[in-house]
Design a protein around this motif. Structure first.
Motif, PDB file in Angstrom:
ATOM      1  N   PRO A  37       0.913  -1.016  -0.004  1.00 44.07           N
ATOM      2  CA  PRO A  37       0.160  -0.130   0.088  1.00 44.07           C
ATOM      3  C   PRO A  37       1.039   1.160   0.121  1.00 44.07           C
ATOM      4  N   TYR A  38       0.318   2.238  -0.791  1.00 40.68           N
ATOM      5  CA  TYR A  38       0.997   3.558  -0.904  1.00 40.68           C
ATOM      6  C   TYR A  38      -0.137   4.578  -0.434  1.00 40.68           C
ATOM      7  N   ARG A  39       0.428   5.592   0.117  1.00 44.49           N
ATOM      8  CA  ARG A  39      -0.421   6.918  -0.017  1.00 44.49           C
ATOM      9  C   ARG A  39       0.463   8.090  -0.402  1.00 44.49           C
ATOM     10  N   LEU A  40      -0.196   8.804  -1.209  1.00 40.36           N
ATOM     11  CA  LEU A  40       0.625   9.889  -1.906  1.00 40.36           C
ATOM     12  C   LEU A  40       0.375  11.270  -1.212  1.00 40.36           C
ATOM     13  N   VAL A  41       1.467  12.122  -0.729  1.00 43.39           N
ATOM     14  CA  VAL A  41       1.313  13.314  -0.475  1.00 43.39           C
ATOM     15  C   VAL A  41       2.262  14.175  -1.075  1.00 43.39           C
ATOM     16  N   HIS A 265      -3.149  16.339  -0.427  1.00 44.38           N
ATOM     17  CA  HIS A 265      -3.067  15.101   0.172  1.00 44.38           C
ATOM     18  C   HIS A 265      -4.855  14.835   0.158  1.00 44.38           C
ATOM     19  N   SER A 266      -4.898  13.356   0.040  1.00 45.25           N
ATOM     20  CA  SER A 266      -6.376  12.988   0.181  1.00 45.25           C
ATOM     21  C   SER A 266      -7.227  13.365   1.308  1.00 45.25           C
ATOM     22  N   ASN A 267      -8.471  13.851   1.372  1.00 43.95           N
ATOM     23  CA  ASN A 267      -9.120  14.028   2.305  1.00 43.95           C
ATOM     24  C   ASN A 267      -9.517  13.240   3.340  1.00 43.95           C
ATOM     25  N   ASP A 268      -9.107  12.063   3.169  1.00 46.04           N
ATOM     26  CA  ASP A 268      -9.387  11.103   4.298  1.00 46.04           C
ATOM     27  C   ASP A 268      -8.183  11.190   5.286  1.00 46.04           C
TER      28      ASP A 268
END
Length: 314
Positions: A37-41, A265-268
């Motif tokens: 898993p990755y989350r992009l900021v 960033h994503s709003n979650d």
């Protein structure tokens, strides 16, 4: 580098930004297919303000003006090793490619050019003044003292210098530390004690945004802050600044679009509940997000989370 020399709103600058957007899109498209898993900021480096260079408008460099205000026979060392100077190696590589030099030789040429420029910038061995500029901010150092000089000491050694700086058309504020009053922000109209007074809408820091006071207080705590710190003026209509470097687009100080960096960033993710002043604050925010999201899902092509798995520890 393009915006430094062309301006942040020029077509060639905007074309470079579109190229960055395409790369971000490629990364986002690859995330759903990744095996972890990755989350992009997206963290912007800084904003950038448009403005005329000091030397171009006034016919002399900042260091020459300051040296003249200090007295006669003043020796100066100015820091010219700005971000854009890495272009020397690029220039060497392009020129070398035309004549068939090997990459190792090209790098050697670029390094040699940088070394020559550095020695030219250093000037004399024992200067009376050292000027380090970044955009519309400049630190002035007086090596006669091993410690940060107070405004009283500066006035004793160089009478009238602070007044000359305050009175220059390009200088918006002068930041010094007084032995009697603490950190001071000075302009032609008033003086602000940073440890006592709060900056107001009509105070000397008003043109530099609501975070200017906090930013200067943080700067005041650095042991390598200049004896005098200058911020150039900000045009109230265009938000253009005067650059103390030879750049059309600049950053490193306060005022105008350079004061508008961002985290995308994503709003979650948890919202940022207070301004982030300085790189350590940005680092703490990113670490907070990492710690608060131990189980990350995979977004589909529409950005919806379609599954979750434990975040790897490696």
């Amino acid at each position: 580098s393009i915006a430094h020399h062309s301006g942040p709103d020029r077509p060639e600058s905007l074309q470079a930004i579109r190229g960055i957007d395409r790369e971000i899109d490629r990364i986002m498209s690859a995330i759903p297919r990744a095996k972890r898993p990755y989350r992009l900021v997206v963290v912007s480096d800084h904003g950038q303000s448009l403005g005329q260079p000091f030397e171009g408008r006034y016919g002399q460099s900042l260091e020459d003006f300051v040296a003249g205000a200090m007295g006669e026979n003043i020796t100066v060392r100015a820091s010219r090793e700005a971000e854009h100077n890495h272009g020397l190696k690029v220039l060497a590589r392009e020129l070398g490619a035309l004549v068939g030099l090997r990459p190792s030789a090209l790098d050697a040429v670029g390094t040699r050019l940088q070394g020559l420029q550095r020695r030219r910038a250093e000037g004399t061995d024992d200067p009376d003044l050292v000027v380090c500029a970044s955009g519309n901010l400049a630190h002035l150092y007086f090596p006669i003292s091993p410690n940060r000089m107070t405004s009283e000491e500066i006035e004793q050694h160089y009478p009238g210098l602070i007044a000359a700086l305050v009175g220059h058309d390009a200088v918006g504020v002068v930041f010094v530390r007084s032995g009697a009053e603490g950190p001071l922000v000075l302009n032609r109209a008033t003086r602000l004690r940073l440890d006592v007074d709060q900056s107001s809408d009509d105070g000397p820091l008003a043109p530099y945004g609501p975070l200017a006071g906090a930013s200067l207080r943080r700067l005041d705590g650095f042991n390598n802050v200049g004896d005098i710190v200058l911020l150039s003026t900000v045009d109230p209509a265009t938000e253009e600044v005067i650059s103390f470097e030879d750049l059309v687009g600049c950053h490193g100080g306060l005022g105008g679009a350079q004061s508008e960096p961002f985290l995308l960033h994503s709003n979650d993710l948890d919202p940022v509940d207070s301004p982030l002043i300085g790189a350590p604050a940005v680092n703490r925010q990113l670490r907070h997000w990492l710690g608060a999201n131990r189980d990350w899902g995979y977004p589909d092509e529409h950005g919806q989370m379609i599954g979750r798995r434990s975040r790897p520890t490696c």
